[in-house]
Write a protein that holds these residues in place. Structure first.
Motif, PDB file in Angstrom:
ATOM      1  N   GLY A 119       8.346   3.338  10.415  1.00  0.00           N
ATOM      2  CA  GLY A 119       8.572   2.547   9.207  1.00  0.00           C
ATOM      3  C   GLY A 119       7.531   1.453   9.033  1.00  0.00           C
ATOM      4  O   GLY A 119       7.040   1.217   7.923  1.00  0.00           O
ATOM      5  N   LEU A 120       7.165   0.794  10.127  1.00  0.00           N
ATOM      6  CA  LEU A 120       6.137  -0.235  10.052  1.00  0.00           C
ATOM      7  C   LEU A 120       4.784   0.350   9.681  1.00  0.00           C
ATOM      8  O   LEU A 120       4.031  -0.229   8.884  1.00  0.00           O
ATOM      9  N   LEU A 121       4.469   1.507  10.254  1.00  0.00           N
ATOM     10  CA  LEU A 121       3.190   2.143   9.939  1.00  0.00           C
ATOM     11  C   LEU A 121       3.113   2.562   8.476  1.00  0.00           C
ATOM     12  O   LEU A 121       2.053   2.439   7.842  1.00  0.00           O
ATOM     13  N   LEU A 122       4.227   3.066   7.927  1.00  0.00           N
ATOM     14  CA  LEU A 122       4.225   3.450   6.514  1.00  0.00           C
ATOM     15  C   LEU A 122       4.005   2.244   5.610  1.00  0.00           C
ATOM     16  O   LEU A 122       3.267   2.317   4.619  1.00  0.00           O
ATOM     17  N   ALA A 123       4.663   1.122   5.940  1.00  0.00           N
ATOM     18  CA  ALA A 123       4.464  -0.092   5.144  1.00  0.00           C
ATOM     19  C   ALA A 123       3.046  -0.614   5.286  1.00  0.00           C
ATOM     20  O   ALA A 123       2.447  -1.105   4.317  1.00  0.00           O
ATOM     21  N   TRP A 124       2.482  -0.500   6.491  1.00  0.00           N
ATOM     22  CA  TRP A 124       1.137  -0.991   6.738  1.00  0.00           C
ATOM     23  C   TRP A 124       0.082  -0.119   6.062  1.00  0.00           C
ATOM     24  O   TRP A 124      -0.949  -0.602   5.590  1.00  0.00           O
ATOM     25  N   ALA A 125       0.347   1.194   6.017  1.00  0.00           N
ATOM     26  CA  ALA A 125      -0.638   2.125   5.462  1.00  0.00           C
ATOM     27  C   ALA A 125      -0.647   2.148   3.939  1.00  0.00           C
ATOM     28  O   ALA A 125      -1.611   2.635   3.347  1.00  0.00           O
ATOM     29  N   MET A 126       0.407   1.644   3.307  1.00  0.00           N
ATOM     30  CA  MET A 126       0.448   1.681   1.843  1.00  0.00           C
ATOM     31  C   MET A 126      -0.593   0.728   1.263  1.00  0.00           C
ATOM     32  O   MET A 126      -0.662  -0.429   1.657  1.00  0.00           O
ATOM     33  N   PRO A 127      -1.432   1.185   0.340  1.00  0.00           N
ATOM     34  CA  PRO A 127      -2.419   0.290  -0.287  1.00  0.00           C
ATOM     35  C   PRO A 127      -1.731  -0.864  -1.009  1.00  0.00           C
ATOM     36  O   PRO A 127      -0.637  -0.696  -1.556  1.00  0.00           O
ATOM     37  N   PRO A 128      -2.350  -2.045  -1.002  1.00  0.00           N
ATOM     38  CA  PRO A 128      -1.713  -3.205  -1.646  1.00  0.00           C
ATOM     39  C   PRO A 128      -1.388  -2.983  -3.113  1.00  0.00           C
ATOM     40  O   PRO A 128      -0.331  -3.416  -3.588  1.00  0.00           O
ATOM     41  N   LEU A 129      -2.271  -2.296  -3.848  1.00  0.00           N
ATOM     42  CA  LEU A 129      -2.018  -2.070  -5.272  1.00  0.00           C
ATOM     43  C   LEU A 129      -0.807  -1.162  -5.466  1.00  0.00           C
ATOM     44  O   LEU A 129       0.060  -1.445  -6.307  1.00  0.00           O
ATOM     45  N   ALA A 130      -0.730  -0.086  -4.683  1.00  0.00           N
ATOM     46  CA  ALA A 130       0.412   0.825  -4.800  1.00  0.00           C
ATOM     47  C   ALA A 130       1.707   0.122  -4.412  1.00  0.00           C
ATOM     48  O   ALA A 130       2.749   0.287  -5.070  1.00  0.00           O
ATOM     49  N   GLY A 131       1.665  -0.668  -3.345  1.00  0.00           N
ATOM     50  CA  GLY A 131       2.861  -1.396  -2.937  1.00  0.00           C
ATOM     51  C   GLY A 131       3.320  -2.386  -3.986  1.00  0.00           C
ATOM     52  O   GLY A 131       4.522  -2.532  -4.248  1.00  0.00           O
ATOM     53  N   THR A 132       2.382  -3.068  -4.632  1.00  0.00           N
ATOM     54  CA  THR A 132       2.745  -4.033  -5.666  1.00  0.00           C
ATOM     55  C   THR A 132       3.370  -3.336  -6.870  1.00  0.00           C
ATOM     56  O   THR A 132       4.334  -3.849  -7.468  1.00  0.00           O
ATOM     57  N   ILE A 133       2.845  -2.184  -7.238  1.00  0.00           N
ATOM     58  CA  ILE A 133       3.407  -1.435  -8.365  1.00  0.00           C
ATOM     59  C   ILE A 133       4.841  -1.000  -8.060  1.00  0.00           C
ATOM     60  O   ILE A 133       5.729  -1.063  -8.925  1.00  0.00           O
ATOM     61  N   VAL A 134       5.097  -0.561  -6.825  1.00  0.00           N
ATOM     62  CA  VAL A 134       6.455  -0.163  -6.443  1.00  0.00           C
ATOM     63  C   VAL A 134       7.402  -1.353  -6.514  1.00  0.00           C
ATOM     64  O   VAL A 134       8.529  -1.245  -7.046  1.00  0.00           O
ATOM     65  N   TRP A 135       6.967  -2.501  -5.977  1.00  0.00           N
ATOM     66  CA  TRP A 135       7.814  -3.691  -6.052  1.00  0.00           C
ATOM     67  C   TRP A 135       8.021  -4.133  -7.502  1.00  0.00           C
ATOM     68  O   TRP A 135       9.120  -4.581  -7.874  1.00  0.00           O
TER      69      TRP A 135
END
Length: 318
Positions: free
Chosen positions: A130-146
């Protein structure tokens, strides 16, 4: 009775003492580093020099079209340093957010690292994935999901709050209010930074001798006392590195802030220093003023890095 005459012994000739030869610096390592140094000088050094020169010029959009730039000396720096409502407000906001982000990242990263030490092999593997998946997600993609989770009309959070409270949360905008904007931004930043801190602290905490912890437990030390008095001193240097790196990363954060503003935030009230430099330069065309802000920010980063390097050198000399 014959007397024997004692002849003086001749001392053996002294060997000529030659001065030690000076060791020549190794040529091969430096020759291997030369291509990298040249590439860094071209890719990093040249833009920094151009940025420094531009900060002393009146450089606007007209200069991009070939109009010669006029030298204005320190006028850009005076304009920046006297802009209380602009530069100083954004810089103070950036530092306040940085302190909050670093504190929360260290706190939750430590808790996750301690949790991983307590879990068995199977659950520790799940947490690591779970930590690796969160770490590997690009910042732009993560921000769009949030941003989608907190969407005004179709957000999961609004839908969830509507169901559990009975009030109609659909249509509530989380990003227009600056405090709520920074709350969501804090979730994004801390969520993306926890994995690196947790993995690094876990690797360091597992090296603490178990017999020392057992002896402290037999002496009546509580778990918090064992952590504060035994484990923290063992990983103090790791904490120093993580805190300094987190300060640098959080001060120059750009992608998450800019993307979240594009989803629905108020840019004037939610700017951080990285986005502020971009808007002064690329959006408004004041490249000279933006260059002055960037130079000031570079010196701030150099000051923080100098403290880290000096502390690291001192620890290596001990």
């Amino acid at each position: 009775m014959s007397s024997t005459t004692l002849e003086p012994r001749t001392a053996p000739p002294r060997a000529s003492v030659r001065p030690p030869k000076k060791r020549r610096p190794p040529v091969l390592p430096w020759s291997l580093l030369v291509p990298t140094l040249i590439l860094l000088g071209i890719m990093v050094g040249y833009p920094l020099v151009q940025l420094f020169v531009m900060s002393f010029q009146e450089y606007e959009r007209a200069q991009l079209m070939g109009v010669p730039a006029e030298w204005v000396g320190f006028d850009n720096y005076v304009q920046v340093l006297t802009d209380v409502d602009g530069f100083w407000t954004v810089l103070l906001r950036s530092f306040v957010l940085m302190v909050v982000w670093v504190a929360l990242t260290m706190l939750f990263g430590t808790l996750v690292a301690l949790l991983m030490m307590r879990l068995n092999k199977g659950f520790r593997l799940l947490v690591s994935i779970g930590l690796l998946l969160a770490w590997a997600m690009p910042p732009l993609a993560g921000t769009i999901v949030w941003g989608w989770l907190f969407d005004t009309e179709y957000g999961v959070v609004n839908n969830f709050l509507t169901k559990i409270t009975g009030d109609n949360w659909m249509g509530h905008s989380w990003l227009l209010d600056p405090m709520q904007f920074f709350l969501i931004l804090t979730l994004i930043i801390v969520w993306g930074a926890i994995p690196f801190v947790a993995f690094t602290l876990y690797a360091g905490l597992t090296q603490v001798p178990g017999e020392v912890l057992e002896a402290a437990q037999l002496d009546g030390a509580t778990p918090f006392q064992r952590f504060r008095l035994i484990m923290v001193p063992y990983v103090r240097s790791i904490y120093t590195v993580l805190i300094v790196l987190s300060i640098i990363w959080d001060l120059r954060v750009f992608t998450q802030v800019y993307a979240l503003q594009g989803i629905g935030g108020d840019r004037e009230k939610t700017n951080t220093i990285g986005v502020y430099i971009y808007q002064m330069g690329m959006a408004q065309g004041h490249y000279g003023v933006a260059g002055a802000i960037a130079v000031i920010f570079v010196f701030i980063m150099l000051g923080i890095s100098f403290y880290y390097v000096r502390r690291t050198v001192r620890e290596e000399e001990l």
